[in-house]
Design a protein around this motif. Structure first.
Motif, PDB file in Angstrom:
ATOM      1  N   MET A   1       0.867  -1.380  -0.127  1.00  0.00           N
ATOM      2  CA  MET A   1      -0.029   0.066   0.016  1.00  0.00           C
ATOM      3  C   MET A   1       0.876   1.330  -0.066  1.00  0.00           C
ATOM      4  N   LYS A   2       2.167   1.309   0.296  1.00  0.00           N
ATOM      5  CA  LYS A   2       3.003   2.202   0.060  1.00  0.00           C
ATOM      6  C   LYS A   2       3.174   2.671  -1.258  1.00  0.00           C
ATOM      7  N   ASN A   3       2.913   1.853  -2.198  1.00  0.00           N
ATOM      8  CA  ASN A   3       3.272   2.081  -3.489  1.00  0.00           C
ATOM      9  C   ASN A   3       2.193   2.466  -4.315  1.00  0.00           C
ATOM     10  N   SER A   4       2.252   2.861  -5.627  1.00  0.00           N
ATOM     11  CA  SER A   4       1.223   3.307  -6.418  1.00  0.00           C
ATOM     12  C   SER A   4       0.313   2.196  -7.139  1.00  0.00           C
ATOM     13  N   SER A   5      -0.986   2.462  -6.666  1.00  0.00           N
ATOM     14  CA  SER A   5      -2.073   1.314  -7.125  1.00  0.00           C
ATOM     15  C   SER A   5      -2.271   1.152  -8.245  1.00  0.00           C
ATOM     16  N   VAL A   6      -2.158   2.343  -9.115  1.00  0.00           N
ATOM     17  CA  VAL A   6      -2.139   2.580 -10.677  1.00  0.00           C
ATOM     18  C   VAL A   6      -0.956   1.465 -11.503  1.00  0.00           C
ATOM     19  N   ALA A   7       0.055   1.759 -10.664  1.00  0.00           N
ATOM     20  CA  ALA A   7       1.245   1.033 -11.334  1.00  0.00           C
ATOM     21  C   ALA A   7       1.276  -0.539 -11.061  1.00  0.00           C
ATOM     22  N   ILE A   8       0.531  -0.561  -9.897  1.00  0.00           N
ATOM     23  CA  ILE A   8       0.613  -2.256  -9.345  1.00  0.00           C
ATOM     24  C   ILE A   8      -0.403  -2.732 -10.263  1.00  0.00           C
ATOM     25  N   ALA A   9      -1.632  -2.182 -10.570  1.00  0.00           N
ATOM     26  CA  ALA A   9      -2.564  -3.099 -11.367  1.00  0.00           C
ATOM     27  C   ALA A   9      -2.085  -3.102 -12.779  1.00  0.00           C
ATOM     28  N   ASN A  10      -1.328  -1.943 -13.468  1.00  0.00           N
ATOM     29  CA  ASN A  10      -0.625  -2.269 -14.552  1.00  0.00           C
ATOM     30  C   ASN A  10       0.328  -3.273 -14.681  1.00  0.00           C
ATOM     31  N   ALA A  11       1.179  -3.539 -13.516  1.00  0.00           N
ATOM     32  CA  ALA A  11       2.083  -4.753 -13.334  1.00  0.00           C
ATOM     33  C   ALA A  11       1.665  -6.020 -13.439  1.00  0.00           C
ATOM     34  N   ILE A  12       0.274  -6.110 -12.663  1.00  0.00           N
ATOM     35  CA  ILE A  12      -0.645  -7.387 -12.756  1.00  0.00           C
ATOM     36  C   ILE A  12      -0.732  -7.655 -14.020  1.00  0.00           C
ATOM     37  N   LYS A  13      -1.374  -6.638 -14.796  1.00  0.00           N
ATOM     38  CA  LYS A  13      -1.930  -6.925 -16.272  1.00  0.00           C
ATOM     39  C   LYS A  13      -0.533  -7.290 -17.178  1.00  0.00           C
TER      40      LYS A  13
ATOM     41  N   GLU B   1       1.968   4.104 -20.562  1.00  0.00           N
ATOM     42  CA  GLU B   1       0.709   4.800 -20.033  1.00  0.00           C
ATOM     43  C   GLU B   1       0.892   5.309 -18.593  1.00  0.00           C
ATOM     44  N   SER B   2       2.052   4.765 -17.833  1.00  0.00           N
ATOM     45  CA  SER B   2       2.371   5.155 -16.415  1.00  0.00           C
ATOM     46  C   SER B   2       2.613   6.607 -16.686  1.00  0.00           C
ATOM     47  N   PHE B   3       3.351   7.096 -17.486  1.00  0.00           N
ATOM     48  CA  PHE B   3       3.839   8.504 -17.681  1.00  0.00           C
ATOM     49  C   PHE B   3       2.613   9.641 -17.579  1.00  0.00           C
ATOM     50  N   GLY B   4       1.449   9.178 -17.954  1.00  0.00           N
ATOM     51  CA  GLY B   4       0.304   9.951 -18.103  1.00  0.00           C
ATOM     52  C   GLY B   4      -0.379   9.808 -16.715  1.00  0.00           C
ATOM     53  N   THR B   5      -0.111   9.153 -15.564  1.00  0.00           N
ATOM     54  CA  THR B   5      -0.796   9.283 -14.496  1.00  0.00           C
ATOM     55  C   THR B   5      -0.479  10.311 -13.328  1.00  0.00           C
ATOM     56  N   ALA B   6      -1.355  10.542 -12.308  1.00  0.00           N
ATOM     57  CA  ALA B   6      -1.017  11.323 -11.444  1.00  0.00           C
ATOM     58  C   ALA B   6       0.046  10.555 -10.293  1.00  0.00           C
ATOM     59  N   ASP B   7       0.039   9.302 -10.445  1.00  0.00           N
ATOM     60  CA  ASP B   7       0.874   8.591  -9.560  1.00  0.00           C
ATOM     61  C   ASP B   7       2.358   8.868 -10.016  1.00  0.00           C
ATOM     62  N   PHE B   8       2.620   8.824 -11.375  1.00  0.00           N
ATOM     63  CA  PHE B   8       3.936   8.982 -11.985  1.00  0.00           C
ATOM     64  C   PHE B   8       4.351  10.378 -11.284  1.00  0.00           C
TER      65      PHE B   8
END
Length: 260
Positions: free
Chosen positions: A201-213, A235-242
């Protein structure tokens, strides 16, 4: 959330799903599969839930298999539909969730129970756990993805032996095989899984979902996992998490990911 066959609770970003049919050793019947589908889907769409843990009630079993009485008189067509629907509603659903799923295996995980645990993104076992796919002892084969996921985790030869002998592996054997990541005392199982969840949970949930995919893409027929990774990376480069993650790194502070 109120269910008849499972318990679902949310606390500090963790969704805990407990299969609760102790008199049946938490065996999976159709009603339980439908409730699990609802609970996993609800937690996956809840932005406050960052990790899901699935376990079984009591100390004896995670899930001791499918409810055999429910399909003992099925014909060929009904059997095929049973497998197809179960995979769609639960097992494939869990594998492809964007929210990480940890299987906390407490006791027996047999047949459909082990198949559910294998659909999770990784597994932690209590020291009394026993795992196996005993379907051939009933004149049938694993039908909820077991013949596919077990070789992916333990290798073809080991999977062939486990399925053909209908044998069980204890927790330490399962860890040696690569079937589970950790073995802990039963009393510590859920807290240990919550500890791993806290790290996730310390990490980006968006990045984790993409890693799973991207990871799952490697196991899909006709899909180039490397291309999936490249697209997801871009796609990661377009996220607020990035933006938050890289800014926090450059500013030498802890990132506070918005999950977007």
């Amino acid at each position: 959330m109120n269910y008849e066959n499972i318990l679902a609770e949310k606390d500090n970003g963790i969704g805990l799903i407990t299969i609760n049919r102790p008199t049946k050793l938490n065996a999976l019947n159709r009603a339980t599969i439908l409730e699990l589908n609802e609970a996993f889907t609800a937690f996956n769409t809840d932005k406050a839930v960052k990790v899901i843990i699935v376990t079984g009630s009591g100390e004896k079993a995670f899930v001791a298999g499918a409810d055999i009485a429910e399909f003992a008189d099925f014909n060929e067509e009904e059997g095929e539909k049973l497998a197809a629907l179960g995979q769609e509603l639960l097992f494939d659903l869990v594998q492809n969730l964007g929210t990480p799923v940890i299987a906390a295996i407490n006791g027996f995980a047999l047949g459909g129970g082990l198949e559910l645990a294998m659909a999770a993104h990784f597994r932690v076992a209590s020291d009394n756990a026993k795992m196996g796919l005993p379907e051939v002892s009933l004149g049938v084969i694993p039908g909820y993805g077991g013949t596919q996921r077990l070789p992916q985790l333990v290798g073809k030869g080991r999977a062939m032996e486990m399925i053909m002998t209908a044998g069980m592996a204890n927790a330490e054997e399962a860890k040696t095989y690569g079937l589970v990541n950790h073995v802990v005392p039963q009393a510590e199982l859920i807290d240990f899984c919550k500890g791993i969840a806290a790290k996730i949970m310390k990490n980006s949930s968006v990045a984790i979902a993409n890693a799973i995919k991207a990871i799952n893409a490697n196991y899909e027929d006709g899909v180039n996992g490397y291309n999936t990774e490249i697209r997801a990376f871009g796609e990661s480069f377009g996220t607020a998490d990035f933006k938050e993650g890289t800014t926090a790194f450059l500013e030498k502070r802890k990132a506070e990911f918005p999950g977007e």
